[in-house]
Design a protein around this motif. Structure first.
Motif, short mmCIF file in Angstrom:
data_model
loop_
_atom_site.label_atom_id
_atom_site.label_comp_id
_atom_site.label_asym_id
_atom_site.label_seq_id
_atom_site.Cartn_x
_atom_site.Cartn_y
_atom_site.Cartn_z
N ARG A 55 0.84 -1.19 0.00
CA ARG A 55 0.00 0.00 0.00
C ARG A 55 0.88 1.25 0.00
O ARG A 55 1.77 1.39 0.83
N PHE A 56 0.62 2.14 -0.94
CA PHE A 56 1.37 3.38 -1.07
C PHE A 56 0.52 4.56 -0.59
O PHE A 56 -0.65 4.41 -0.26
N ALA A 57 1.13 5.72 -0.59
CA ALA A 57 0.42 6.94 -0.21
C ALA A 57 -0.76 7.18 -1.15
O ALA A 57 -0.70 6.86 -2.34
N GLY A 58 -1.81 7.74 -0.62
CA GLY A 58 -3.00 8.01 -1.43
C GLY A 58 -3.87 6.80 -1.62
O GLY A 58 -4.70 6.77 -2.55
N ASP A 59 -3.72 5.75 -0.79
CA ASP A 59 -4.52 4.52 -0.86
C ASP A 59 -4.35 3.79 -2.18
O ASP A 59 -5.26 3.08 -2.64
N VAL A 60 -3.18 3.93 -2.81
CA VAL A 60 -2.86 3.16 -4.01
C VAL A 60 -2.29 1.81 -3.57
O VAL A 60 -1.38 1.75 -2.74
N VAL A 61 -2.84 0.73 -4.10
CA VAL A 61 -2.44 -0.62 -3.70
C VAL A 61 -1.90 -1.35 -4.92
O VAL A 61 -2.55 -1.43 -5.97
N ALA A 62 -0.68 -1.89 -4.77
CA ALA A 62 -0.07 -2.73 -5.80
C ALA A 62 -0.18 -4.18 -5.35
O ALA A 62 0.15 -4.51 -4.21
N THR A 63 -0.63 -5.04 -6.25
CA THR A 63 -0.84 -6.45 -5.93
C THR A 63 -0.14 -7.34 -6.95
O THR A 63 -0.28 -7.10 -8.16
N TYR A 64 0.58 -8.31 -6.44
CA TYR A 64 1.22 -9.31 -7.31
C TYR A 64 0.71 -10.69 -6.89
O TYR A 64 0.80 -11.07 -5.71
N THR A 65 0.16 -11.44 -7.84
CA THR A 65 -0.36 -12.77 -7.56
C THR A 65 0.19 -13.75 -8.57
O THR A 65 0.21 -13.47 -9.77
N THR A 66 0.65 -14.90 -8.09
CA THR A 66 1.14 -15.94 -8.98
C THR A 66 0.71 -17.30 -8.46
O THR A 66 0.49 -17.48 -7.26
#
Length: 361
Positions: free
Chosen positions: A264-275
């Motif tokens: 989770r980054f600033a500004g409620d930006v969420v990066a997701t990696y799924t494998t």
């Protein structure tokens, strides 16, 4: 058991005799797709009218797609203070035919929540009774369904949850299912959010669910790691191998079938990696970004960017890239929300653009 028919008559009589107390509100929802760059396809068009009559909140919805009108749904709700009533009547439009009727009641007594649902349908008809009791640390819920003709028990379920740690999320749970014709079905026992000793600023959590049936048993663990410094949530997908020929639970191995990592980054930006390491899946890896969009009227929109990868794409692409998804949902006014979604697949190199709008008048 025949309370469903009584409630139907009450709702019908009161609704037909009352006068409208508020001006009707009209809602519109529409989704269309532009594929191959030519021609639009209507995915769904729904119009709903809301109004209030004699204390009842009523609604009527007509839904259609590219082939024409598909269904009509009529609903009613009423809060009596000691109980809440609701009903829904559904018709197929092509050809016109009755599909289902549902009426539900919910009330509270002695700290417990009681529920009743009567469903009359073309394919299935039944009655469902529920009871739920909960405190700050313990909750128990029971469900039982009965047939209509004859009135006999069909299945029953009992579940319970106990929070073992007031200052954390640790909890234990169990559920039991019984079916009249087949008898005992399964018993679930498990634990959630079990903290494991690890490292400073690094939290390791374990969920375990054990399922017992008449002739089998299964243990499913889920492991998650949280790194406080970057607010990451790492969740490997773990499966236990057991020996069905051994009495009790015999663990013969542990298999990691994939994992998910969220940052989770600033500004409620969420990066997701799924494998996933499984072979029989179309896309084995996904990278995505999601975040909010500041909008008007005390509301916010959202956006999504996702890349999916295949092991052997045809035609060959960089890193096996196979699909791109872009979507935006944006409130333009308090009564109007616009959504746009685009999907591009490499194996069928065509953009599919879906446009949606929701509005109230």
């Amino acid at each position: 058991m025949g309370v469903g028919l009584v409630l139907l008559l009450v709702l019908g009589i009161v609704s037909s005799c009352g006068r409208a107390q508020e001006a009707p509100v009209l809602a519109l929802s529409c989704e269309v797709t532009l594929a191959d760059g030519v021609g639009f396809t209507l995915d769904r068009l729904a119009t709903t009218v809301f109004w209030r009559v004699a204390g009842f909140d009523l609604d009527a919805t007509a839904a259609a797609d590219s082939t024409g009108v598909q269904s009509f749904v009529f609903g009613a709700k009423r809060d009596l203070g000691f109980a809440k009533l609701s009903s829904k009547l559904t018709f197929d439009a092509a050809p016109p035919a009755f599909e289902s009727f549902l009426v539900a009641a919910r009330a509270e007594a002695m700290g417990a929540e009681l529920g009743y649902v009567f469903t009359l349908g073309v394919t299935d008809s039944f009655q469902l009774m529920t009871v739920k009791y909960a405190t700050d640390t313990f909750s128990v819920q029971g469900k039982a369904s009965f047939g209509l003709m004859p009135i006999s028990l069909r299945e029953a379920m009992l579940s319970a949850t106990w929070k073992g740690c007031p200052s954390c999320d640790l909890s234990f749970f169990s559920s039991f299912l019984f079916v009249r014709q087949a008898g005992f079905q399964y018993l679930d026992i498990g634990v959630k959010e079990l903290p494991l000793p690890c490292c400073p600023r690094f939290q390791l959590l374990l969920d375990v669910k054990a399922t017992f049936t008449v002739d089998a048993k299964e243990v499913v663990p889920t492991l998650r790691a949280k790194l406080e410094s970057i607010c990451a949530d790492f969740t490997p997908t773990v499966a236990l191998r057991t020996d069905p020929d051994v009495d009790g639970i015999s663990i013969t191995g542990l298999v990691v079938t994939g994992f998910t990592c969220k940052v989770r980054f600033a500004g409620d930006v969420v990066a997701t990696y799924t494998t996933t390491f499984l072979e029989d899946v179309e896309y084995f890896e996904t990278w995505s970004l999601t975040g909010p969009i500041p909008a008007c009227c005390a509301a916010s929109g959202k956006w999504l960017l996702a890349l999916d990868f295949r092991r052997d794409p045809v035609p060959a692409t960089l890193f096996g890239w196979g699909r791109l998804t872009l979507s935006v949902e944006l409130p333009l006014l308090r009564q109007l929300t616009l959504s746009i979604k685009g999907v591009f697949k490499v194996d069928a190199p065509v953009w599919a653009l879906t446009f949606g709008v929701k509005s109230l008048w």
